[in-house]
Design an enzyme around this catalytic site. Structure first.
Site, PDB file in Angstrom:
ATOM      1  CD  GLU A 173     -55.116  13.145  14.495  1.00 46.69           C
ATOM      2  OE1 GLU A 173     -55.705  14.225  14.647  1.00 46.69           O
ATOM      3  OE2 GLU A 173     -55.472  12.096  15.047  1.00 46.69           O
ATOM      4  CD  GLU A 371     -52.967  11.134  18.720  1.00 48.65           C
ATOM      5  OE1 GLU A 371     -54.214  11.278  18.737  1.00 48.65           O
ATOM      6  OE2 GLU A 371     -52.187  12.025  18.359  1.00 48.65           O
TER       7      GLU A 371
END
Ligand code: P53
Length: 473
Positions: A173, A371
């Protein structure tokens, strides 16, 4: 769905391993983060300070219990398992010459255990942590030297595990830090604590550039070590919708998305996009990158796009009642058409199909949903069961939309790993009671509990999903 679709689960070293000072491990940046709560931020202390509770120190003690946990993953039928390598197990300080053999051996054993059950390890090199020494001595990714420290760490593990690992990701991320409103993201992405009065955005872009260069360098090194390596990036794709069809709202949402696209554009296309150069120019940011860096970016593009998907967001380009500044956005507003979780995350399964399509249209590279999941409080019933139908419902709806993207839209999706397949320490709040798992862990927010594992209702559900390759949901 492809026959070789990678169904599995995802975690990150600091959120589950514990053993923070075992096996020669150095102090990690996440070892100085206290526990918060929804609305109460985690604190970042100056080193480890007496009297504070640091939830990542023990986490769920995967460090000593991984065999038992992997057996449960195998029972669910996992095809893959995504975790990260704690940099501090390999290079405790980050700047030493020699790697720590005990740390290398730990991951050898862990990967062997997965491979024993034919579970493919999927490895993130940097998931929100780095040696604390690099934060204190070098200022984290403020410093160009970090490119080489990171490349050395990556080269060491890519060499060591070249016959065990095929799927890699560089920075988890990487785009979170575009929210500069507090230190959580700058610290976990880049090892940076903002100073009084500094231009945070400029600092952030410089750190991000060094990371993108480091990522490209590592992609290149990795492909030289083993041309079969699949090396991806990892993005948090929270799609930003326009509040209405008002052209100002639409334009605002498009510009807001550049906070995400900038990172994946560089990763996937190997060049710094024109919109961001123009923006830096307008802001008067003269960032440090050389001709040679640009060559590296070009040569180190990723093979696939890994991303997390939990929720969507809405912005408006005008003053609309109820809108307010949030994170990096000037005017954010609640989406009246979707419901939010207890932690305020706006649940939007269709947004996953939308994201898969927009990302695939942009890059035409394989996508990996690394995710997705639902953080909630779980209750143990009197008979000992955990009826987490809300989690099953969330995952089911998202998988339905993923299948539409594959089967109706032709998007190339490699796999799906549910976040926190076993309960772990929440990244955002440091709580254990914000649970995502198919496997319950007996531990609370204060650190009490036996750490015993228990299957939730969703365990058998996900097992069935995998066994039928997503046919039975
Ligand atoms: P927690 C924001 C938006 C999307 C994903 O988060 C995010 C965040 C940060 O809160 O983070 C990812 O534990 C991250 C994981 C993290 C997971 O989402 O705050 O990659 O490390 O645990 C869930 O509920």
């Amino acid at each position: 769905m492809r026959e070789d679709f990678l169904w599995g689960g995802a975690v990150a070293a600091h959120q589950l391993e514990g053993g923070w000072n075992k096996g020669g491990k150095g102090m990690s940046s996440t070892d100085v983060m206290t526990a918060g709560r929804h609305g109460v931020p985690r604190q970042i202390t100056d080193g480890i300070v007496d009297g504070y509770y640091y939830p990542n120190h023990e986490a769920i003690d995967f460090y000593s219990r991984y065999k038992e946990d992997i057996q449960l993953f195998a029972e669910m039928g996992f095809k893959c398992f995504r975790t990260s390598i704690a940099w501090t197990r390999i290079f405790p300080n980050g700047d030493e010459e020699q790697a720590n053999e005990e740390g290398l051996q730990f991951y050898d054993d862990l990967f062997d255990e997965l491979l024993k059950y034919n579970i493919e390890p999927v490895i993130t090199l940097s998931h929100f942590e780095m040696p604390y020494h690099l934060v204190k001595t070098y200022g984290g990714f403020r410093n160009r030297k970090m490119i080489d420290f990171f490349a050395k760490f990556a080269e060491t593990v890519m060499n060591r595990y070249q016959h065990k690992i095929k799927y890699w990701m560089t920075f988890n991320e990487i785009n979170n830090q575009s929210d500069t409103s507090h230190d959580l993201f700058s610290f976990t992405n880049s090892g940076i604590l903002y100073q009084e009065g500094e231009n945070r955005e400029k600092t952030m872009y410089q750190a991000a550039l060094y990371e993108l260069i480091a990522s490209a360098k590592v992609a290149k090194i990795g492909h030289d070590i083993n041309p079969d390596f699949q090396i991806g990036c990892m993005m948090a794709y929270v799609p930003i919708y326009p509040y209405s069809c008002h052209p100002d709202d639409v334009m605002e949402a498009s510009v807001a998305m550049r906070n995400r696209w900038f990172f994946s554009d560089v990763h996937a296309r190997g060049a710094i996009p024109s919109y961001i150069k123009k923006y830096w120019e307008r802001q008067g940011y003269h960032l440090d990158y050389t001709k040679e860096d640009e060559d590296i970016l070009r040569q180190g593009t990723v093979d696939y796009i890994g991303f997390s998907y939990y929720m969507s967001g809405v912005v408006c380009g005008r003053d609309v009642e109820g809108s307010q500044p949030y994170g990096e956005f000037k005017r954010m507003i609640r989406n009246p058409h979707v419901k939010a979780s207890e932690w305020g995350w706006q649940i939007d399964p269709v947004g996953l199909r939308y994201t898969l399509n927009t990302v695939y249209e942009r890059y035409q590279k394989p996508l990996f949903i690394v995710e997705n999941g639902f953080g909630a409080r779980d209750v143990i019933e009197e008979d000992g069961t955990i009826q987490d139908d809300y989690r099953i419902h969330y995952l089911k709806q998202h998988i339905v939309e993923m299948k539409k993207a594959v089967e109706l839209d032709g998007v190339d999706v490699m796999g799906y790993t549910a976040w926190g397949c076993i309960d772990v320490v929440s990244f955002g709040t440091g709580e254990l009671e914000k649970r995502y798992g198919f496997i319950y862990v007996d531990k609370d927010n204060e650190g009490n509990g036996t750490l015993a594992r228990r299957k939730k209702k969703s365990f058998a559900w996900y097992q069935r999903v995998i066994a039928t390759n997503g046919e039975e949901l």
